[in-house]
Design a protein around this motif. Structure first.
Motif, PDB file in Angstrom:
ATOM      1  N   GLU A 228       0.845  -1.197   0.000  1.00  0.00           N
ATOM      2  CA  GLU A 228       0.000   0.000   0.000  1.00  0.00           C
ATOM      3  C   GLU A 228       0.880   1.248   0.000  1.00  0.00           C
ATOM      4  O   GLU A 228       1.968   1.243   0.580  1.00  0.00           O
ATOM      5  CB  GLU A 228      -0.892   0.017   1.252  1.00  0.00           C
ATOM      6  N   LYS A 229       0.382   2.302  -0.638  1.00  0.00           N
ATOM      7  CA  LYS A 229       1.172   3.530  -0.717  1.00  0.00           C
ATOM      8  C   LYS A 229       1.601   4.022   0.662  1.00  0.00           C
ATOM      9  O   LYS A 229       2.750   4.416   0.872  1.00  0.00           O
ATOM     10  CB  LYS A 229       0.366   4.626  -1.437  1.00  0.00           C
ATOM     11  N   GLN A 230       0.670   3.961   1.634  1.00  0.00           N
ATOM     12  CA  GLN A 230       0.985   4.496   2.964  1.00  0.00           C
ATOM     13  C   GLN A 230       1.989   3.623   3.728  1.00  0.00           C
ATOM     14  O   GLN A 230       2.531   4.044   4.748  1.00  0.00           O
ATOM     15  CB  GLN A 230      -0.291   4.670   3.799  1.00  0.00           C
ATOM     16  N   ASP A 231       2.244   2.401   3.232  1.00  0.00           N
ATOM     17  CA  ASP A 231       3.191   1.507   3.904  1.00  0.00           C
ATOM     18  C   ASP A 231       4.587   1.545   3.284  1.00  0.00           C
ATOM     19  O   ASP A 231       5.496   0.855   3.758  1.00  0.00           O
ATOM     20  CB  ASP A 231       2.671   0.063   3.863  1.00  0.00           C
ATOM     21  N   ASP A 350       2.319   0.027  -5.729  1.00  0.00           N
ATOM     22  CA  ASP A 350       0.982   0.076  -5.136  1.00  0.00           C
ATOM     23  C   ASP A 350      -0.057  -0.069  -6.253  1.00  0.00           C
ATOM     24  O   ASP A 350       0.290  -0.198  -7.435  1.00  0.00           O
ATOM     25  CB  ASP A 350       0.791   1.362  -4.324  1.00  0.00           C
ATOM     26  N   GLY A 351      -1.323  -0.032  -5.876  1.00  0.00           N
ATOM     27  CA  GLY A 351      -2.386  -0.271  -6.845  1.00  0.00           C
ATOM     28  C   GLY A 351      -2.382   0.708  -8.004  1.00  0.00           C
ATOM     29  O   GLY A 351      -2.614   0.327  -9.156  1.00  0.00           O
ATOM     30  N   GLU A 352      -2.113   1.978  -7.716  1.00  0.00           N
ATOM     31  CA  GLU A 352      -2.128   2.993  -8.765  1.00  0.00           C
ATOM     32  C   GLU A 352      -0.981   2.811  -9.757  1.00  0.00           C
ATOM     33  O   GLU A 352      -1.027   3.331 -10.869  1.00  0.00           O
ATOM     34  CB  GLU A 352      -2.038   4.392  -8.135  1.00  0.00           C
ATOM     35  N   GLU A 353       0.070   2.082  -9.343  1.00  0.00           N
ATOM     36  CA  GLU A 353       1.249   1.919 -10.196  1.00  0.00           C
ATOM     37  C   GLU A 353       1.226   0.604 -10.975  1.00  0.00           C
ATOM     38  O   GLU A 353       2.184   0.312 -11.699  1.00  0.00           O
ATOM     39  CB  GLU A 353       2.514   1.972  -9.335  1.00  0.00           C
ATOM     40  N   LYS A 354       0.159  -0.168 -10.848  1.00  0.00           N
ATOM     41  CA  LYS A 354       0.090  -1.465 -11.526  1.00  0.00           C
ATOM     42  C   LYS A 354       0.306  -1.326 -13.039  1.00  0.00           C
ATOM     43  O   LYS A 354       1.013  -2.125 -13.654  1.00  0.00           O
ATOM     44  CB  LYS A 354      -1.277  -2.098 -11.234  1.00  0.00           C
ATOM     45  N   GLU A 355      -0.267  -0.307 -13.651  1.00  0.00           N
ATOM     46  CA  GLU A 355      -0.096  -0.114 -15.093  1.00  0.00           C
ATOM     47  C   GLU A 355       1.354   0.186 -15.445  1.00  0.00           C
ATOM     48  O   GLU A 355       1.852  -0.221 -16.497  1.00  0.00           O
ATOM     49  CB  GLU A 355      -1.005   1.015 -15.591  1.00  0.00           C
ATOM     50  N   PHE A 356       2.051   0.923 -14.572  1.00  0.00           N
ATOM     51  CA  PHE A 356       3.461   1.212 -14.812  1.00  0.00           C
ATOM     52  C   PHE A 356       4.273  -0.082 -14.808  1.00  0.00           C
ATOM     53  O   PHE A 356       5.171  -0.273 -15.635  1.00  0.00           O
ATOM     54  CB  PHE A 356       4.024   2.167 -13.753  1.00  0.00           C
ATOM     55  N   LEU A 357       3.947  -0.970 -13.851  1.00  0.00           N
ATOM     56  CA  LEU A 357       4.640  -2.258 -13.770  1.00  0.00           C
ATOM     57  C   LEU A 357       4.391  -3.078 -15.032  1.00  0.00           C
ATOM     58  O   LEU A 357       5.323  -3.692 -15.572  1.00  0.00           O
ATOM     59  CB  LEU A 357       4.167  -3.022 -12.530  1.00  0.00           C
ATOM     60  N   GLU A 372       7.223 -11.500  -1.239  1.00  0.00           N
ATOM     61  CA  GLU A 372       6.139 -11.338  -0.261  1.00  0.00           C
ATOM     62  C   GLU A 372       6.629 -11.529   1.165  1.00  0.00           C
ATOM     63  O   GLU A 372       5.830 -11.516   2.111  1.00  0.00           O
ATOM     64  CB  GLU A 372       5.014 -12.335  -0.554  1.00  0.00           C
ATOM     65  N   ASP A 373       7.942 -11.696   1.323  1.00  0.00           N
ATOM     66  CA  ASP A 373       8.503 -11.965   2.643  1.00  0.00           C
ATOM     67  C   ASP A 373       8.811 -10.656   3.376  1.00  0.00           C
ATOM     68  O   ASP A 373       9.968 -10.303   3.589  1.00  0.00           O
ATOM     69  CB  ASP A 373       9.765 -12.823   2.494  1.00  0.00           C
ATOM     70  N   HIS A 374       7.754  -9.923   3.693  1.00  0.00           N
ATOM     71  CA  HIS A 374       7.909  -8.680   4.457  1.00  0.00           C
ATOM     72  C   HIS A 374       6.591  -8.387   5.166  1.00  0.00           C
ATOM     73  O   HIS A 374       5.529  -8.888   4.760  1.00  0.00           O
ATOM     74  CB  HIS A 374       8.352  -7.520   3.557  1.00  0.00           C
ATOM     75  N   PRO A 375       6.619  -7.572   6.212  1.00  0.00           N
ATOM     76  CA  PRO A 375       5.413  -7.371   7.050  1.00  0.00           C
ATOM     77  C   PRO A 375       4.294  -6.588   6.393  1.00  0.00           C
ATOM     78  O   PRO A 375       3.194  -6.504   6.942  1.00  0.00           O
ATOM     79  CB  PRO A 375       5.961  -6.602   8.270  1.00  0.00           C
ATOM     80  N   PHE A 376       4.551  -5.973   5.218  1.00  0.00           N
ATOM     81  CA  PHE A 376       3.563  -5.058   4.631  1.00  0.00           C
ATOM     82  C   PHE A 376       3.071  -5.567   3.278  1.00  0.00           C
ATOM     83  O   PHE A 376       2.629  -4.773   2.434  1.00  0.00           O
ATOM     84  CB  PHE A 376       4.179  -3.661   4.485  1.00  0.00           C
ATOM     85  N   ALA A 377       3.169  -6.881   3.071  1.00  0.00           N
ATOM     86  CA  ALA A 377       2.844  -7.453   1.768  1.00  0.00           C
ATOM     87  C   ALA A 377       1.374  -7.222   1.402  1.00  0.00           C
ATOM     88  O   ALA A 377       0.466  -7.415   2.216  1.00  0.00           O
ATOM     89  CB  ALA A 377       3.157  -8.945   1.763  1.00  0.00           C
ATOM     90  N   LEU A 378       1.165  -6.807   0.152  1.00  0.00           N
ATOM     91  CA  LEU A 378      -0.170  -6.647  -0.419  1.00  0.00           C
ATOM     92  C   LEU A 378      -0.361  -7.785  -1.405  1.00  0.00           C
ATOM     93  O   LEU A 378       0.458  -7.974  -2.309  1.00  0.00           O
ATOM     94  CB  LEU A 378      -0.267  -5.286  -1.126  1.00  0.00           C
ATOM     95  N   LEU A 383      -3.919  -6.104  -4.815  1.00  0.00           N
ATOM     96  CA  LEU A 383      -3.298  -5.135  -5.718  1.00  0.00           C
ATOM     97  C   LEU A 383      -4.209  -4.882  -6.914  1.00  0.00           C
ATOM     98  O   LEU A 383      -4.431  -3.727  -7.309  1.00  0.00           O
ATOM     99  CB  LEU A 383      -1.934  -5.650  -6.186  1.00  0.00           C
ATOM    100  N   LEU A 384      -4.727  -5.951  -7.494  1.00  0.00           N
ATOM    101  CA  LEU A 384      -5.627  -5.803  -8.643  1.00  0.00           C
ATOM    102  C   LEU A 384      -6.884  -5.037  -8.258  1.00  0.00           C
ATOM    103  O   LEU A 384      -7.380  -4.201  -9.016  1.00  0.00           O
ATOM    104  CB  LEU A 384      -6.002  -7.180  -9.194  1.00  0.00           C
ATOM    105  N   ALA A 385      -7.392  -5.317  -7.050  1.00  0.00           N
ATOM    106  CA  ALA A 385      -8.593  -4.614  -6.587  1.00  0.00           C
ATOM    107  C   ALA A 385      -8.313  -3.130  -6.417  1.00  0.00           C
ATOM    108  O   ALA A 385      -9.129  -2.277  -6.800  1.00  0.00           O
ATOM    109  CB  ALA A 385      -9.065  -5.224  -5.265  1.00  0.00           C
TER     110      ALA A 385
END
Length: 447
Positions: A228-231, A350-357, A372-378, A383-385
């Motif tokens: 998430e952007k805030q994380d 983050d979700g807004e950057e999915k198209e950039f990826l 995904e081995d971190h405490p803030f995994a989305l 992400l798609l949602a």
């Protein structure tokens, strides 16, 4: 091939040996003989290929006149025109290193600092002048620079000049050059306007092209972190707990974002500095010097400010924010994995950057492995949602480009059609080879 096989004079070979260089990169091997023959040259080359040395070494040899004694200030014999201050400084440092055993004088001039030191040096006489377009035109208009004796003209990163809106300034400079000269023209891409410019200023040029950076896949380990952007702040702090990350170059899309990351890191006693367009030239150079000396652990940069950053043995790059131009990603991660060394590049998405990826993976021809081995995994589903929600609300993507205005970068014209070629689980930008090699500058996005 070795440098000793390129018919270089002893003082230059000795300087190269002092620098620890014995084997030329492909662009150096192809360019140096033709330049020494005083041919015009059209070089299509990305950063990190060693193009600075490809023109600096033969220029020093052509301009070296050991038995010539002239009274009074020396006229300028060579001009290198380049788009940014950082790249100009780097090029002048290259001339200093390779020409250490020669009596040639070189000078770099750029805006953002006082001009007195530069004009004083010009009045004492200069053989080789490295300049950015704005300051050069200012000093020409004031009578401090005369280009009538130029023998060699180098236009470096021509497509970058176009992107940054400098192409009209470049044409003004070219109009003041003598018709009889040797011209060396370098550009990573060849949009229509750059093709037209090259055809008007080059005479029967030798053409040199090296492999695009997006097709080399040997040296840089990559991973993407869905978050998430805030994380993102907390994820960065989490990664920096790893003591093996001794220094790291962090990229943001905006100047404000770079300053915020620095502030967050300083709060937890991680030494960090930012370089971007709002920083003075002295502040930018000081930050880069501290980073190279490892007194600053984290250097946070916007893309244009990072152009020309060349740090030996930089092992880590983190894309705190994904770029909205996929080629910029390749240039960013190419700050590591240089000179035949390995490198690691992490990207936060983050979700807004999915198209950039998606655009980045399409360019490099590879799906980036997800960590995904971190405490803030989305999760991928979340992400798609988030991406669908942002799109459904009509939310403007971060740094989405506005319609072009006067003097803004013409990004659409500068885009290169790369041919993805990947065989492994990593993708990157490397000069290749185990021998120590030359490297160059950074990205193609205005901040």
């Amino acid at each position: 091939m070795l440098f000793s096989e390129l018919n270089l004079i002893a003082p230059i070979l000795k300087a190269l040996e002092t620098e620890g260089y014995t084997q030329p990169t492909p662009i150096q091997e192809q360019s140096i003989p033709s330049i020494l023959q005083k041919r015009d040259l059209l070089g299509c080359a990305q950063t990190g290929t060693g193009k600075t040395a490809a023109f600096a070494i033969p220029m020093l040899q052509l301009l070296h006149q050991p038995h010539l004694n002239t009274k009074g200030p020396k006229p300028i014999k060579a001009l290198i025109l380049t788009p940014t201050r950082e790249l100009a400084i780097q090029i002048e440092e290259s001339f200093k290193a390779y020409g250490r055993n020669l009596s040639l004088r070189h000078l770099v001039i750029f805006g953002g600092v006082g001009q007195k030191a530069q004009t004083d040096a010009l009045q004492r006489g200069v053989d080789i002048l490295v300049a950015t377009p704005g300051r050069l035109l200012d000093l020409m208009n004031q009578g401090f620079v005369n280009l009538r004796d130029i023998e060699i003209f180098v236009l470096d990163e021509a497509d970058r000049m176009l992107d940054m809106g400098f192409i009209h300034d470049v044409k003004k400079v070219i109009a003041k050059l003598p018709a009889k000269r040797q011209t060396l023209f370098f550009s990573a891409t060849m949009p229509t306007e750059i093709q037209k410019l090259s055809s008007t200023i080059l005479t029967n040029p030798v053409k040199v092209e090296v492999t695009p950076v997006s097709s080399t896949a040997e040296k840089i380990q990559q991973a993407v972190y869905f978050v998430e952007k805030q994380d993102k702040k907390n994820l960065l702090i989490h990664l920096l707990k790893d003591k093996s990350i001794e220094t790291v170059l962090v990229f943001t899309r905006t100047k404000h974002g770079a300053d915020k990351v620095v502030k967050d890191l300083m709060k937890i006693n991680v030494r960090a500095e930012a370089i971007h367009g709002n920083k003075s030239q002295n502040a930018r150079q000081r930050a880069l010097t501290n980073f190279k000396a490892r007194t600053t652990r984290v250097l946070v940069a916007t893309d244009i400010a990072a152009r020309g950053i060349d740090v030996d043995e930089l092992a880590h790059v983190i894309n705190y924010e994904l770029p909205n131009i996929p080629e910029t990603y390749v240039h960013r991660i190419g700050r590591t994995g240089r000179a035949g060394l390995s490198g690691i590049a992490y990207s936060f998405c983050d979700g807004e950057e999915k198209e950039f990826l998606d655009d980045i993976e399409k360019l490099i021809g590879l799906k980036l492995p997800v960590n995904e081995d971190h405490p803030f995994a989305l999760s991928w589903q979340n992400l798609l949602a988030a991406a669908a929600e942002a799109k459904g609300k009509g939310k403007k993507k971060p740094n989405q480009r506005e319609p072009r205005r006067e003097r803004e970068p013409n990004l659409s014209g500068a885009k290169k059609s790369y041919k993805p070629h990947h065989t492994g689980s990593t993708a990157g930008a490397s000069a290749g080879g185990g021998n120590r090699r030359f490297s160059g500058g950074g990205s193609r996005r205005r901040d």
